[in-house]
Design an enzyme around this catalytic site. Sequence first.
Site, PDB file in Angstrom:
ATOM      1  CE1 TYR A 142     -27.134  99.205  51.236  1.00 42.78           C
ATOM      2  CE2 TYR A 142     -29.331 100.156  51.612  1.00 42.78           C
ATOM      3  CZ  TYR A 142     -28.315  98.966  51.900  1.00 42.78           C
ATOM      4  OH  TYR A 142     -28.855  98.216  52.681  1.00 42.78           O
ATOM      5  CG  ASP A 237     -21.518 104.923  54.389  1.00 49.55           C
ATOM      6  OD1 ASP A 237     -22.575 104.671  54.075  1.00 49.55           O
ATOM      7  OD2 ASP A 237     -20.580 104.174  54.403  1.00 49.55           O
ATOM      8  CE  LYS A 265     -19.655  97.798  50.847  1.00 52.62           C
ATOM      9  NZ  LYS A 265     -20.472  96.626  50.534  1.00 52.62           N
TER      10      LYS A 265
END
Length: 428
Positions: A142, A237, A265
């Site tokens: 994702y 990613d 994050k």
Amino acid sequence: MSQSTELFSRAQRVIPGGVNSPVRAFRAVGGTPRFIARASGAYLYDEDKVKYIDYVGSWGPMILGHAHPDVVFAIQDAAARGTSYGAPTALEVTFAEAITALYPSIEMVRAVSSGTEATMSAIRAARGYTGRDVIIKFEGCYHGHADFLLVKAGSGAATFGVPDSAGVPAKAAENTLTLPFNDKSALLRAFEARGTAIAAVIVEPVVGNMGCVAPHDGFLEAIVEVCKRNGAVSIFDEVMTGCRVAKSGMQGRVGIKPDMTCLGKIIGGGMPLAAYGGRRSIMETVAPLGPVYQAGTLSGNPIAVSAALATIKHLDDSLYEKLERLGAQIEAGLNAAIADAKIEACVQRVGSMFTLFMTRGPVNNWEDAKRSDTALFGRFHQGMLARGHYFPPAQFEAAFISGAHTEDDIANTVIAAREVLHSLRAAI
Ligand code: KE4
């Protein structure tokens, strides 16, 4: 009635599903989501003052633990000087220099406000740089909710994507090819068939979003190599793995240099801050320098960047040594509890991110992961929550340990898991 129950029924009247991000609604595990009032260190406290040992960590950012005093001070101090200027600041230069020092593959970097923005922009830059349209992603990975990334494999493995969400036009999906993770030959076949049309390959270098799945030896190297050979852009990613599996992310852990990297994050210290960057020749295509447009009102926000710098300062070797030690402790403890309870389950871990899969394992890709008994995981989650251990409310997510967790916290969680797994065994 608990405060969480009352708040959840109020919330559902005015917020879709009662939450501002779907996974928080506990639909994958059942029960009422806990409305959190405050957090400190390794602990969450809900509106009914129930304490939990937290293994979600806001889905990764809270590697130092919640409300770290240095991070809180940095935010308060920055806020007192204004919350946003919409103009360049010295802080953003320091942040960019810190990122390029942490990630040698990143020669230039642009701050944005979410991981979705980071991956969406990185792909746009890769398409602008190569003049090509096709991108490759992997099943189970994702990368945020940009239209062309909410795509699942077409009917045949080699055919292009179909939308994986309502509202995504078929046209937006047709340039996205989805391959099995860890399948090097499928990757090479895709490039043999379409190499000259492929702009980029994007990958979670350790997958967190199907649960924790590590790359096979050589898989990441193959991605970087086949992109180089075909004039495509390799994009790691590392929104989740960046500063998580090592100070310099998975690329630092295994010594690989992708063409581009997406971060988020942890580098935002829990504030809305993410980034994308990479080789100078690619990043020089980004506006205002080049023709690839990307912008953001709050990009590089001074408060978020202050939290980021306060967090990055603490990313030292002793932190990662502790995270590795606690990660090994919980992996061993959960595996022993699984064996004792004779439950079909396995634990997969890289550093301080891990997943307890309700399937025998090993889990190498999405085909393996989706064999998990998600209903059983839901009952595991509920049992742990009732005992004060807050696991990700979905089987296909990664759990996280912070520097604020203690060996006692981990030992207590293992004891609770042993009880819950035994009760599940008895009920099967
Ligand atoms: P955000 O847009 O949510 O900041 O980042 C998207 C994203 C990009 N890349 C990776 C590897 C990610 O894991 C994410 C977001 N991760 C999810 C957890 N699986 C965020 C939690 C949520 O969606 O609420």
